[in-house]
Scaffold this active site. Sequence first.
Site, PDB file in Angstrom:
ATOM      1  N   GLU A  90       0.813  -1.211   0.000  1.00 26.64           N
ATOM      2  CA  GLU A  90       0.000   0.000   0.000  1.00 26.64           C
ATOM      3  C   GLU A  90       0.851   1.268   0.000  1.00 26.64           C
ATOM      4  O   GLU A  90       0.522   2.227  -0.704  1.00 26.64           O
ATOM      5  CB  GLU A  90      -0.942  -0.002   1.206  1.00 26.64           C
ATOM      6  CG  GLU A  90      -2.155  -0.907   1.059  1.00 26.64           C
ATOM      7  CD  GLU A  90      -1.854  -2.378   1.305  1.00 26.64           C
ATOM      8  OE1 GLU A  90      -2.719  -3.229   1.013  1.00 26.64           O
ATOM      9  OE2 GLU A  90      -0.737  -2.680   1.801  1.00 26.64           O
ATOM     10  N   HIS A 159      -9.452  -5.399  11.109  1.00 29.16           N
ATOM     11  CA  HIS A 159     -10.090  -5.190   9.815  1.00 29.16           C
ATOM     12  C   HIS A 159     -11.490  -4.588   9.947  1.00 29.16           C
ATOM     13  O   HIS A 159     -12.306  -4.719   9.036  1.00 29.16           O
ATOM     14  CB  HIS A 159     -10.173  -6.513   9.047  1.00 29.16           C
ATOM     15  CG  HIS A 159      -8.849  -7.105   8.706  1.00 29.16           C
ATOM     16  ND1 HIS A 159      -8.071  -7.744   9.641  1.00 29.16           N
ATOM     17  CD2 HIS A 159      -8.156  -7.142   7.547  1.00 29.16           C
ATOM     18  CE1 HIS A 159      -6.949  -8.159   9.063  1.00 29.16           C
ATOM     19  NE2 HIS A 159      -6.984  -7.806   7.796  1.00 29.16           N
TER      20      HIS A 159
END
Length: 360
Positions: A90, A159
Amino acid sequence: MAASLRCFLRSGKRAVLVAVRRGIHSSSPAAVQVTVRDALNQAMDEELERDERVFLLGEEVAQYDGAYKVSRGLWKKYGDKRIIDTPISEMGFAGIAVGAAMAGLRPICEFMTFNFSMQAIDQVINSAAKTYYMSAGLQPVPIVFRGPNGASAGVAAQHSQCFAAWYAHCPGLKVVSPWNSEDARGLLKAAIRDDNPVVFLENELMYGVPFEMSDESQSKDFTIPIGKAKVERQGSHVTLVSHSRFVGHCLDAAAVLAKEGVDCEVINLRTIRPMDVECIEGSVMKTNHLVTVEGGWPQFGIGAEICARIMEGPAFNFLDAPVTRVTGVDIPMPYAKILEENSLPQVKDIIFSVKKTLNV
């Protein structure tokens, strides 16, 4: 492969949740039903076609059609130069996207989930958000960071975070949080055309939910102004303010309360930064009561900011009771299903808070 495995581990529960399709609401007038997923796909497709500077990059966005199939068909239509698969890095691909924006392109940078944007937050904040100011207005950074935000189902603490307050805290960013298909389509097109970096917070549990869309909202020229909220339901007794998936919860709660004689006004924020405070103030001046609803944590959250804005502004003197916040519980998200459900706002929690606020 690792990204595919990451997605696969959650696919079973996600498929079940999509099949259930909780909280289906419609807007009127309407012509056809479109899922949030398809609305996002249409918006990107039309903007890719409209402007050759627009491109999409991220993990599995191309040949795999996206982890959540939001980019389905785009790679076949636009090819490797416009729809780009990236490694699981990322920080790396977010940095590439920011550099491309500085060079004159208009990238759409997809995070498989905004939880993974933490790996790239230096690029989002320091490189994207601050460059226009630090260059004295000479260097715009027209980029969209998009992907699912907030809690899904059964994916535990690492998450399940809502990043609305995280990114809304930072000047230089615009932060958008759509609820339905019209929001998703109109706001994403507006975000792609914007010359500022936009954090576009979707919700995984909403992707498969269909909403009716008007002919106007399906036009290629249709956009929704960033920074403007929408009153989804008119009311006179109490104002409910929310964003993303929990707008549906507010509408469900309002429907239940209406049977008991309580008339709720429901505001869909649509944009977190800049926040449409005038819309909230106008509603509070009418209803004299305010309840905020969000899936994120309470401390320094969106509801806390709304409370402060109301207290500091002209609507404060119109309140007949303290503002009430309905939020996620102030703990890391548990994995167990029953604990997870009790860690997020439910319709019953909103109803309870409304009755408490109205003292009924």
